[in-house]
Each structure stands twice: as structure tokens, then as C-alpha cells.
Design a protein around this motif. Structure first.
Motif, PDB file in Angstrom:
ATOM      1  N   LYS A  60     -21.926  -6.024  -5.147  1.00  0.00           N
ATOM      2  CA  LYS A  60     -20.513  -6.458  -4.861  1.00  0.00           C
ATOM      3  C   LYS A  60     -20.551  -7.875  -4.109  1.00  0.00           C
ATOM      4  O   LYS A  60     -19.818  -8.509  -3.686  1.00  0.00           O
ATOM      5  CB  LYS A  60     -20.035  -5.713  -3.588  1.00  0.00           C
ATOM      6  CG  LYS A  60     -19.794  -4.284  -3.875  1.00  0.00           C
ATOM      7  CD  LYS A  60     -19.238  -3.484  -2.735  1.00  0.00           C
ATOM      8  CE  LYS A  60     -18.671  -2.039  -3.351  1.00  0.00           C
ATOM      9  NZ  LYS A  60     -18.453  -1.155  -2.198  1.00  0.00           N
ATOM     10  N   LYS A 194     -13.594  -7.599  -8.005  1.00  0.00           N
ATOM     11  CA  LYS A 194     -12.751  -7.486  -6.826  1.00  0.00           C
ATOM     12  C   LYS A 194     -11.780  -8.973  -6.269  1.00  0.00           C
ATOM     13  O   LYS A 194     -10.818  -9.128  -5.950  1.00  0.00           O
ATOM     14  CB  LYS A 194     -13.505  -6.816  -5.594  1.00  0.00           C
ATOM     15  CG  LYS A 194     -12.545  -6.525  -4.363  1.00  0.00           C
ATOM     16  CD  LYS A 194     -13.706  -5.899  -3.343  1.00  0.00           C
ATOM     17  CE  LYS A 194     -12.701  -5.776  -2.237  1.00  0.00           C
ATOM     18  NZ  LYS A 194     -13.589  -4.794  -0.879  1.00  0.00           N
ATOM     19  N   HIS A 195     -13.006  -9.813  -6.354  1.00  0.00           N
ATOM     20  CA  HIS A 195     -12.434 -11.282  -5.837  1.00  0.00           C
ATOM     21  C   HIS A 195     -11.339 -11.817  -6.834  1.00  0.00           C
ATOM     22  O   HIS A 195     -10.420 -12.210  -6.445  1.00  0.00           O
ATOM     23  CB  HIS A 195     -13.782 -12.170  -6.008  1.00  0.00           C
ATOM     24  CG  HIS A 195     -13.224 -13.538  -5.905  1.00  0.00           C
ATOM     25  ND1 HIS A 195     -12.908 -14.076  -4.736  1.00  0.00           N
ATOM     26  CD2 HIS A 195     -13.364 -14.520  -6.622  1.00  0.00           C
ATOM     27  CE1 HIS A 195     -12.684 -15.512  -4.859  1.00  0.00           C
ATOM     28  NE2 HIS A 195     -12.674 -15.701  -5.912  1.00  0.00           N
ATOM     29  N   LYS A 197      -9.169  -9.975  -8.788  1.00  0.00           N
ATOM     30  CA  LYS A 197      -8.023  -8.884  -8.400  1.00  0.00           C
ATOM     31  C   LYS A 197      -7.276  -9.549  -7.373  1.00  0.00           C
ATOM     32  O   LYS A 197      -6.033  -9.691  -7.385  1.00  0.00           O
ATOM     33  CB  LYS A 197      -8.522  -7.697  -8.056  1.00  0.00           C
ATOM     34  CG  LYS A 197      -8.854  -6.577  -9.392  1.00  0.00           C
ATOM     35  CD  LYS A 197      -8.968  -5.180  -9.109  1.00  0.00           C
ATOM     36  CE  LYS A 197      -9.039  -4.294 -10.326  1.00  0.00           C
ATOM     37  NZ  LYS A 197      -9.444  -3.218  -9.871  1.00  0.00           N
ATOM     38  N   GLN A 198      -7.968  -9.832  -6.382  1.00  0.00           N
ATOM     39  CA  GLN A 198      -7.123 -10.320  -4.988  1.00  0.00           C
ATOM     40  C   GLN A 198      -6.489 -11.821  -5.229  1.00  0.00           C
ATOM     41  O   GLN A 198      -5.368 -11.935  -4.953  1.00  0.00           O
ATOM     42  CB  GLN A 198      -8.140 -10.467  -4.049  1.00  0.00           C
ATOM     43  CG  GLN A 198      -8.814  -9.290  -3.394  1.00  0.00           C
ATOM     44  CD  GLN A 198      -9.772  -9.513  -2.357  1.00  0.00           C
ATOM     45  OE1 GLN A 198     -10.337 -10.609  -2.101  1.00  0.00           O
ATOM     46  NE2 GLN A 198     -10.073  -8.321  -1.669  1.00  0.00           N
ATOM     47  N   ARG A 199      -7.148 -12.610  -6.194  1.00  0.00           N
ATOM     48  CA  ARG A 199      -6.526 -13.889  -6.381  1.00  0.00           C
ATOM     49  C   ARG A 199      -5.437 -13.824  -7.457  1.00  0.00           C
ATOM     50  O   ARG A 199      -4.447 -14.513  -7.371  1.00  0.00           O
ATOM     51  CB  ARG A 199      -7.660 -14.951  -7.379  1.00  0.00           C
ATOM     52  CG  ARG A 199      -8.692 -15.281  -6.246  1.00  0.00           C
ATOM     53  CD  ARG A 199      -8.338 -16.250  -5.143  1.00  0.00           C
ATOM     54  NE  ARG A 199      -9.009 -16.899  -4.324  1.00  0.00           N
ATOM     55  CZ  ARG A 199      -9.658 -18.014  -4.455  1.00  0.00           C
ATOM     56  NH1 ARG A 199      -9.242 -18.858  -5.611  1.00  0.00           N
ATOM     57  NH2 ARG A 199     -10.593 -18.684  -3.877  1.00  0.00           N
ATOM     58  N   SER A 201      -3.297 -10.978  -7.641  1.00  0.00           N
ATOM     59  CA  SER A 201      -2.501 -10.198  -7.088  1.00  0.00           C
ATOM     60  C   SER A 201      -0.989 -10.668  -6.918  1.00  0.00           C
ATOM     61  O   SER A 201      -0.051 -10.182  -7.389  1.00  0.00           O
ATOM     62  CB  SER A 201      -2.915  -9.519  -5.801  1.00  0.00           C
ATOM     63  OG  SER A 201      -1.883  -8.616  -5.144  1.00  0.00           O
ATOM     64  N   ARG A 323       2.647  -2.782  -8.196  1.00  0.00           N
ATOM     65  CA  ARG A 323       2.008  -3.942  -7.692  1.00  0.00           C
ATOM     66  C   ARG A 323       2.155  -4.282  -6.248  1.00  0.00           C
ATOM     67  O   ARG A 323       1.592  -4.512  -5.228  1.00  0.00           O
ATOM     68  CB  ARG A 323       2.086  -5.146  -8.541  1.00  0.00           C
ATOM     69  CG  ARG A 323       1.014  -5.056  -9.734  1.00  0.00           C
ATOM     70  CD  ARG A 323       1.462  -6.139 -10.592  1.00  0.00           C
ATOM     71  NE  ARG A 323       0.847  -6.134 -11.931  1.00  0.00           N
ATOM     72  CZ  ARG A 323      -0.388  -6.683 -12.149  1.00  0.00           C
ATOM     73  NH1 ARG A 323      -1.040  -7.294 -11.412  1.00  0.00           N
ATOM     74  NH2 ARG A 323      -0.733  -6.440 -13.448  1.00  0.00           N
ATOM     75  N   THR A 326       1.018  -1.774  -3.867  1.00  0.00           N
ATOM     76  CA  THR A 326      -0.385  -1.458  -3.521  1.00  0.00           C
ATOM     77  C   THR A 326      -0.595  -2.656  -2.367  1.00  0.00           C
ATOM     78  O   THR A 326      -1.922  -2.732  -1.751  1.00  0.00           O
ATOM     79  CB  THR A 326      -1.080  -2.008  -4.757  1.00  0.00           C
ATOM     80  OG1 THR A 326      -0.639  -3.307  -5.369  1.00  0.00           O
ATOM     81  CG2 THR A 326      -1.044  -0.932  -5.855  1.00  0.00           C
ATOM     82  N   LEU A 327       0.326  -3.316  -1.954  1.00  0.00           N
ATOM     83  CA  LEU A 327       0.210  -4.254  -1.002  1.00  0.00           C
ATOM     84  C   LEU A 327       0.272  -3.763   0.287  1.00  0.00           C
ATOM     85  O   LEU A 327      -0.186  -4.313   1.333  1.00  0.00           O
ATOM     86  CB  LEU A 327       1.220  -5.642  -1.232  1.00  0.00           C
ATOM     87  CG  LEU A 327       0.943  -6.385  -2.293  1.00  0.00           C
ATOM     88  CD1 LEU A 327       1.979  -7.660  -2.295  1.00  0.00           C
ATOM     89  CD2 LEU A 327      -0.451  -7.264  -2.313  1.00  0.00           C
ATOM     90  N   GLN A 332      -1.942   2.064   0.187  1.00  0.00           N
ATOM     91  CA  GLN A 332      -3.484   1.986  -0.276  1.00  0.00           C
ATOM     92  C   GLN A 332      -4.317   3.266   0.226  1.00  0.00           C
ATOM     93  O   GLN A 332      -5.209   3.511  -0.330  1.00  0.00           O
ATOM     94  CB  GLN A 332      -3.905   0.511   0.152  1.00  0.00           C
ATOM     95  CG  GLN A 332      -3.338  -0.484  -0.711  1.00  0.00           C
ATOM     96  CD  GLN A 332      -4.096  -1.891  -0.388  1.00  0.00           C
ATOM     97  OE1 GLN A 332      -5.194  -2.094  -0.270  1.00  0.00           O
ATOM     98  NE2 GLN A 332      -3.519  -2.964   0.039  1.00  0.00           N
TER      99      GLN A 332
END
Length: 363
Positions: A60, A194-195, A197-199, A201, A323, A326-327, A332
Motif C-alpha cells: 500500500k 488507491k491514490h 482513485k482518490q485523485r 474521483s 460515484r 460512494t462519497l 461506503q
């Protein structure tokens, strides 16, 4: 083995006594409740000790700006070519968006036909560069007897079928490395996935949101907006939808390349897969119809294409809605709880299958 088990057991008991986490205690309790059903696994692990071997933990840690791989000639070539082909693949994705997405539903629009004909020619020229790259890698590997990563080599072959796939390529020898703008050479792992995905989103939610004004204009205010702008409104609506498709395709290909469990990523993002594939289906169906000379079949072909594009609009809207959900932390948590329960059931089923297999082997 007995001494090891006693030592392990005493350590586990000490850890449980020191643990105050109710979630961990609940998991231990669940396992102990299944002790009777899994009694045969005690004998099985003695005969097959590799069952006790711990799995490799998830990586991770985000590792970016790593040194460029330059071990040999082919490695140096690929280190140079990867950034070049990333941006070339982005251009090819834009061209593919123009070709696959109907920029005009009117087959008699001469200007659009000429424009798309030019785009196809540029696309073919770009494809020749991918073929040249593929041959270069083969020649360098043959001359220097270098070993290539089989999975990446197959991916390069797929890029000859659809060049934008090259966005997802990794280093031809050090397959754990990939190149991204602003990040340089990175390790493709769960941390980077994961990084990113956050960027992605929030930008992807905004892009998916564009489908709402498109649908409103198409269904309700087409005449009013067309009269106000005094322009070919269908052209601009198609451009917006092509842009949305390209954004979804770019995100999916990039994330797919970084994910180490690609099958699982496809299953989890099946809506995005449909959004990307529908223009391909519509395009292929249109090609088949165009080969038929009868005008009635041509009309049916464009009706089918329009229907598939409407389906894509629906999936884009569904993706936007998902989407947004999911925020929300509550959504979640519930979603992850369902995944945990599903994972637990799958684990129990696999354990039962192991017991049945052991029984069958002994029988």
C-alpha cells in the motif's frame, strides 16, 4: 510441530487477553465456532504444511519517481519509449473517440464524412508507429537474447489491435514498473491504485455530470437551445458525449493497468466497461449495415446505433449516481460491510471444499 503449536497457541491467547478491539474479538469468535466443522484441516495441514504459509501482504506504499530502468539495450529503449507512447496513446484515444462515437447521426453530412476520413488516416499512421515499436522490441530482444515479461508482451500485441491500450503498458522487463506524467516511473501496486482513485474521483463525477444537460437538451429543450445558439446543436452534443466516453476510457485503461487483480477490477467496474464497449458494438454494427446497399437497412443501422448510444447515456448517468453515493461515508461503510460478509462466506465455502477434498483423497 507440537512445540510450535503450543508456542503459537500461548502467543495467540496472550494477544487475545490484551486485545480490546470488539471487531477482532468477533472475528476470533466466528473462527472458533467453526472449529468442529474444520477439524479435518488439522490433519490436512500436517500433510500439506504450505497451507499455513502466509500470503504476501498488500503493498500500500505509493512509490513514485523511481530510477529509470537502464540495465541493457532493450531496457533503455523501453524506458525512453514508454513516456512517448503514453502521450501518443492519449492522442490515439482522442482519435478513437472521434471515430467510434457518432459525431453526426446524418450519414449525408459531407463535412463530417471528410473530417472523419482525415481522422482515420491519422489513426492509421499512428498505428504504424505501434507496429514499428513492436518489431523493434522483437529485434532487440532477439539480438541481445533478453528475456521479456510475457504478460506485458501480450499487452503490447493487444495494443496493435487497439493502440490506446498502450496507456496501460508497463516496462517490458521490469513489469512491476509503469510510467505516469508528474509521477515518473512508479511501482504498480494497491497503494498507487488507491491514490489515483482518490485523485480521479471528483473530476470523473464532474465529467459524468455533463450527461445531465445533454439529456435535458436532447429530450426537452432541443429546439429552444438550437434557435438560441443558431448552431448545429447535434454536433456539439455528440462532441460532449465523445469527450465523456474518452474520459471514462482513459480512467479505466489507466486503473486497469495499475490493478494487480485485473479480473476483479473489471467485475467491480462493469458499468464503466459497458460505457466503453457500447460505441464499439454500435460502430461494428454500422459497418456491417453500410456494406448492404439497401437504404432500409441503412436506416435500421443508424437507428440501432442511436439506441445503443441511448443505452450508454443511461449507464453514464448510473455511473454518476453511483460515484456520488460512494462519497457518502454511510454508503461506503454499508458497501464495505457487504463485501466483508461476502468474503467471509467465500472463505467458509473454500474451507469446506478443502475438507471435502481431504475426505475424498483419504477415501
Amino acid at each position: 510441530m507440537i512445540v510450535d503449536n503450543k508456542t503459537r497457541k500461548s502467543k495467540i491467547i496472550e494477544a487475545i487477553n490484551a486485545c480490546e478491539n470488539p471487531y477482532i474479538l468477533q472475528q476470533v469468535e466466528k473462527i472458533l465456532r467453526r472449529n468442529g466443522a474444520l477439524i479435518l484441516l488439522e490433519k490436512m495441514v500436517k500433510e500439506y504444511p504450505f497451507l499455513l504459509k502466509e500470503a504476501t501482504p498488500l503493498d500500500k506504499v505509493v512509490k513514485t519517481h523511481l530510477p529509470r530502468p537502464v540495465n541493457n539495450r532493450i531496457s533503455r529503449y523501453d524506458s525512453f519509449a514508454r513516456p512517448v507512447f503514453f502521450f501518443l496513446s492519449l492522442l490515439m484515444l482522442i482519435l478513437a473517440g472521434v471515430i467510434l462515437n457518432p459525431i453526426s447521426h446524418d450519414p449525408g453530412n459531407l463535412e463530417i464524412v471528410i473530417f472523419q476520413d482525415l481522422v482515420v488516416k491519422i489513426y492509421v499512421i499512428g498505428w504504424l508507429l505501434y507496429l514499428l515499436d513492436y518489431i523493434t522490441v522483437l529485434v532487440l530482444a532477439g539480438k541481445n537474447k533478453n528475456k521479456l515479461a510475457a504478460s506485458e508482451f501480450i499487452f503490447r500485441f493487444l495494443a496493435l489491435i487497439f493502440p490506446p491500450f498502450r496507456l496501460a503498458s508497463r516496462h517490458i522487463q521490469k513489469v512491476e514498473l509503469t510510467w505516469l506524467p508528474f509521477y515518473g516511473w512508479c511501482k504498480g501496486n494497491e497503494g498507487l491504485l488507491k491514490h489515483l482513485k482518490q485523485r480521479f474521483s471528483i473530476p470523473m463525477i464532474i465529467i459524468a455530470l455533463l450527461i445531465i444537460p445533454v439529456l435535458l437538451v436532447e429530450w426537452k429543450f432541443y429546439e429552444e437551445v438550437s434557435a438560441l445558439l443558431q448552431a448545429d446543436l447535434s454536433f456539439w452534443l455528440d462532441i460532449v458525449q465523445a469527450f465523456i466516453w474518452m474520459a471514462f476510457a482513459f480512467e479505466f485503461i489507466l486503473m486497469f493497468s495499475i490493478s494487480n487483480d485485473k479480473k476483479d477490477y473489471i467485475i467491480q467496474n462493469w458499468i464503466d466497461v459497458l460505457i466503453i464497449l457500447l460505441p464499439f458494438i454500435a460502430f461494428i454494427r454500422s459497418l456491417k449495415i453500410v456494406r448492404i446497399a439497401r437504404i432500409t437497412h441503412l436506416t435500421r443501422g443508424y437507428k440501432l446505433r442511436g439506441l445503443l448510444m441511448k443505452a450508454r447515456q443511461g449507464f453514464i448517468f448510473a455511473s454518476f449516481f453511483y460515484r456520488i453515493l460512494t462519497l457518502r461515508p454511510g454508503f461506503q461503510i454499508k458497501n464495505l460491510k457487504k463485501k466483508l460478509e461476502k468474503n467471509q462466506k467465500e472463505r467458509e465455502k473454500i474451507e469446506e471444499d478443502l475438507v471435502e477434498l481431504y475426505r475424498a483423497l483419504k477415501a
